[in-house]
Design a protein around this motif. Structure first.
Motif, short mmCIF file in Angstrom:
data_model
loop_
_atom_site.label_atom_id
_atom_site.label_comp_id
_atom_site.label_asym_id
_atom_site.label_seq_id
_atom_site.Cartn_x
_atom_site.Cartn_y
_atom_site.Cartn_z
N ASP A 29 5.93 -5.38 -4.85
CA ASP A 29 5.44 -5.14 -3.50
C ASP A 29 5.69 -6.37 -2.63
O ASP A 29 6.44 -7.28 -3.03
CB ASP A 29 3.96 -4.75 -3.52
CG ASP A 29 3.06 -5.83 -4.11
OD1 ASP A 29 3.48 -7.01 -4.22
OD2 ASP A 29 1.91 -5.51 -4.47
N GLU A 33 4.35 -8.54 -6.59
CA GLU A 33 3.58 -8.08 -7.74
C GLU A 33 3.97 -6.65 -8.11
O GLU A 33 4.46 -5.89 -7.27
CB GLU A 33 2.08 -8.17 -7.43
CG GLU A 33 1.62 -9.60 -7.18
CD GLU A 33 0.19 -9.70 -6.69
OE1 GLU A 33 -0.34 -10.84 -6.66
OE2 GLU A 33 -0.39 -8.66 -6.32
N LYS A 61 4.93 -11.70 1.81
CA LYS A 61 3.87 -11.82 2.81
C LYS A 61 3.07 -13.10 2.59
O LYS A 61 2.64 -13.38 1.46
CB LYS A 61 2.95 -10.60 2.73
CG LYS A 61 1.72 -10.66 3.63
CD LYS A 61 2.05 -10.51 5.10
CE LYS A 61 0.76 -10.42 5.93
NZ LYS A 61 1.05 -10.27 7.37
N TRP A 63 -0.18 -15.43 2.79
CA TRP A 63 -1.64 -15.43 2.95
C TRP A 63 -1.97 -16.67 3.75
O TRP A 63 -1.95 -17.79 3.26
CB TRP A 63 -2.31 -15.44 1.58
CG TRP A 63 -3.82 -15.34 1.65
CD1 TRP A 63 -4.59 -15.19 2.75
CD2 TRP A 63 -4.73 -15.37 0.53
NE1 TRP A 63 -5.91 -15.12 2.43
CE2 TRP A 63 -6.03 -15.23 1.08
CE3 TRP A 63 -4.56 -15.49 -0.84
CZ2 TRP A 63 -7.16 -15.22 0.26
CZ3 TRP A 63 -5.70 -15.49 -1.65
CH2 TRP A 63 -6.98 -15.35 -1.10
N LYS A 69 -9.53 -13.47 3.47
CA LYS A 69 -9.23 -12.44 2.49
C LYS A 69 -7.73 -12.16 2.51
O LYS A 69 -7.13 -12.04 3.58
CB LYS A 69 -10.01 -11.16 2.82
CG LYS A 69 -9.78 -10.02 1.83
CD LYS A 69 -10.62 -8.80 2.22
CE LYS A 69 -10.39 -7.66 1.23
NZ LYS A 69 -11.17 -6.46 1.62
N ARG A 70 -7.13 -12.03 1.33
CA ARG A 70 -5.70 -11.74 1.27
C ARG A 70 -5.43 -10.33 1.80
O ARG A 70 -6.11 -9.38 1.42
CB ARG A 70 -5.20 -11.84 -0.17
CG ARG A 70 -3.67 -11.82 -0.24
CD ARG A 70 -3.18 -12.06 -1.65
NE ARG A 70 -3.14 -10.82 -2.43
CZ ARG A 70 -2.36 -10.64 -3.49
NH1 ARG A 70 -1.56 -11.60 -3.91
NH2 ARG A 70 -2.39 -9.51 -4.15
N PRO A 71 -4.45 -10.18 2.69
CA PRO A 71 -4.14 -8.83 3.20
C PRO A 71 -3.62 -7.95 2.07
O PRO A 71 -3.05 -8.42 1.09
CB PRO A 71 -3.06 -9.10 4.26
CG PRO A 71 -2.46 -10.41 3.86
CD PRO A 71 -3.57 -11.21 3.25
N ARG A 72 -3.82 -6.63 2.23
CA ARG A 72 -3.38 -5.69 1.20
C ARG A 72 -1.94 -5.23 1.40
O ARG A 72 -1.35 -4.67 0.50
CB ARG A 72 -4.32 -4.48 1.17
CG ARG A 72 -5.72 -4.80 0.67
CD ARG A 72 -6.53 -3.53 0.50
NE ARG A 72 -6.79 -2.87 1.77
CZ ARG A 72 -7.85 -3.12 2.54
NH1 ARG A 72 -8.73 -4.04 2.16
NH2 ARG A 72 -8.02 -2.48 3.67
N TYR A 73 -1.39 -5.45 2.60
CA TYR A 73 -0.05 -4.97 2.92
C TYR A 73 0.55 -5.93 3.93
O TYR A 73 -0.15 -6.74 4.54
CB TYR A 73 -0.14 -3.55 3.47
CG TYR A 73 1.18 -2.80 3.54
CD1 TYR A 73 2.01 -2.70 2.43
CD2 TYR A 73 1.58 -2.17 4.71
CE1 TYR A 73 3.22 -2.00 2.49
CE2 TYR A 73 2.77 -1.46 4.79
CZ TYR A 73 3.59 -1.38 3.68
OH TYR A 73 4.77 -0.70 3.74
N TYR A 74 1.87 -5.81 4.15
CA TYR A 74 2.50 -6.76 5.07
C TYR A 74 1.95 -6.63 6.48
O TYR A 74 1.93 -7.61 7.24
CB TYR A 74 4.03 -6.58 5.06
CG TYR A 74 4.56 -5.39 5.82
CD1 TYR A 74 4.72 -5.43 7.20
CD2 TYR A 74 4.93 -4.23 5.16
CE1 TYR A 74 5.22 -4.34 7.90
CE2 TYR A 74 5.43 -3.14 5.84
CZ TYR A 74 5.57 -3.20 7.21
OH TYR A 74 6.06 -2.12 7.91
N GLY A 76 -1.15 -6.00 7.21
CA GLY A 76 -2.60 -6.14 7.18
C GLY A 76 -3.15 -7.16 8.16
O GLY A 76 -4.32 -7.08 8.54
N ARG A 289 4.11 -0.08 -7.23
CA ARG A 289 3.06 0.75 -7.83
C ARG A 289 3.66 2.10 -8.16
O ARG A 289 4.32 2.72 -7.32
CB ARG A 289 1.87 0.91 -6.87
CG ARG A 289 1.25 -0.42 -6.46
CD ARG A 289 0.53 -1.10 -7.61
NE ARG A 289 0.00 -2.41 -7.22
CZ ARG A 289 0.59 -3.57 -7.46
NH1 ARG A 289 1.76 -3.57 -8.11
NH2 ARG A 289 0.07 -4.71 -7.09
#
Length: 332
Positions: A29, A33, A61, A63, A69-74, A76, A289
């Motif tokens: 991703d 990961e 992406k 951080w 908080k780390r974003p969940r998507y580019y 985010g 995923r």
């Protein structure tokens, strides 16, 4: 050796069973990961997917220091993405841990280079020479790409820039297809605003095979414009004019183009695929995923069933294999 995409014989009243190639899959991703190669193989087996194009993500992406908080998507947050060459190291390592029989199912595409850098072709050449025979294509190359473009550090890539012209020459030298993400338009322009950026390399590099990711569409364009009326006639003309162009029908093409809101096949797109039966391929465009891989590939079944059986088999599996290097290691 015969390709592994073999469909069972069936009569006119019987349901078709397909074997698939996933022509567009990202092993990682935007944080580089992944669920891992074992999970991917498990999902491939569940979905009757015999072959996959496996690639990294050419950007990572960030951080940002100011984000708790780390974003969940580019998309985010507003932190940038940056070019990340180590994505190809991850792909190579994953493929190399497979046994010989499993490796035949995986077709690695090299993507970790900056398409604005005229050193990119030299970097790609080094990577090809480090692992002779490993890489079977280039891409997905990010050029015009919605908010990824806006967030990418540095200049905006264009499919027709000088740096990529050097890459296309190299691709032809090594007989490698190039998967290119080049949006056909912006979020708000109802015309093929960026088409010239794709058409120039198609015209100038006739010996390079180009796979146009999503036929220039994207989910972000759909959020703003729903459906592009000019897409079908544009793709039709391009296929007629450029025999080196192939179309990736991955997920943003499924709706609203291949299938209508009721899930019925679009007759005009069916007719176009029938006219050019060797120029289309399907993919899931999953990113690291794999839980939805099998269901994602099966979503194409209603469209495939609307095609003649021989054409459907090509689109489902064979066309992707046929665009790969003739000297490559994929089963024939």
């Amino acid at each position: 050796m015969a390709a592994l995409c073999v469909t069972a014989a069936f009569g006119p009243a019987e349901a078709r069973e397909y074997r698939y190639s996933d022509a567009h899959l990202h092993f990682v991703d935007f944080f580089q990961e992944s669920d891992g190669i074992d999970k991917l193989i498990e999902a491939m087996d569940e979905g009757r997917i015999d072959h996959v194009m496996i690639s990294g993500i050419p950007v990572a992406k960030k951080w940002h220091e100011n984000e708790p908080k780390r974003p969940r998507y580019y998309a985010g947050d507003d932190a940038p993405v940056y070019w990340y060459s180590a994505t190809d190291v991850v792909i190579a390592a994953a493929v190399k841990e497979l046994d010989e029989e499993q490796r035949k199912r995986f077709h690695p595409f090299l993507s970790g280079f900056n398409p604005n850098d005229k050193n990119a072709d030299a970097h790609i050449r080094r990577m090809l020479e480090l692992d002779p025979g490993l890489w079977q294509g280039l891409g997905e190359v990010f050029t015009r790409h919605d908010d990824v473009t806006a967030l990418t550090e540095g200049d905006t890539p264009r499919a027709n820039n000088e740096a990529l012209a050097r890459v296309y020459h190299l691709a032809a030298e090594f007989d490698l297809p190039v998967m290119l993400h080049s949006n056909i338009t912006s979020k708000r322009e109802r015309n093929p605003l960026y088409l010239a950026e794709l058409e120039e390399p198609l015209r100038n590099h006739p010996h390079t095979r180009f796979i146009w990711a999503h036929a220039g569409t994207s989910m972000e364009i759909h959020r703003h414009q729903e459906q592009l009326d000019f897409l079908l006639p544009t793709v039709t003309r391009l296929l007629n004019d450029y025999p080196n162009l192939y179309i990736d029908l991955s997920w943003t093409m499924l709706r609203p183009y291949l299938l209508d809101k009721d899930g019925k096949p679009n007759r005009d797109w069916v007719a176009l695929v029938e006219k050019y039966p060797e120029r289309f391929m399907i993919g899931t465009d999953v990113v690291g995923r794999f839980d939805n891989l099998a269901s994602g590939i099966r979503d194409f079944v209603p469209f495939l069933d609307a095609l003649p059986e021989a054409v459907a088999r090509k689109v489902a599996c064979d066309n992707f294999l046929d665009v790969l290097p003739r000297h490559g290691a994929h089963p024939r």
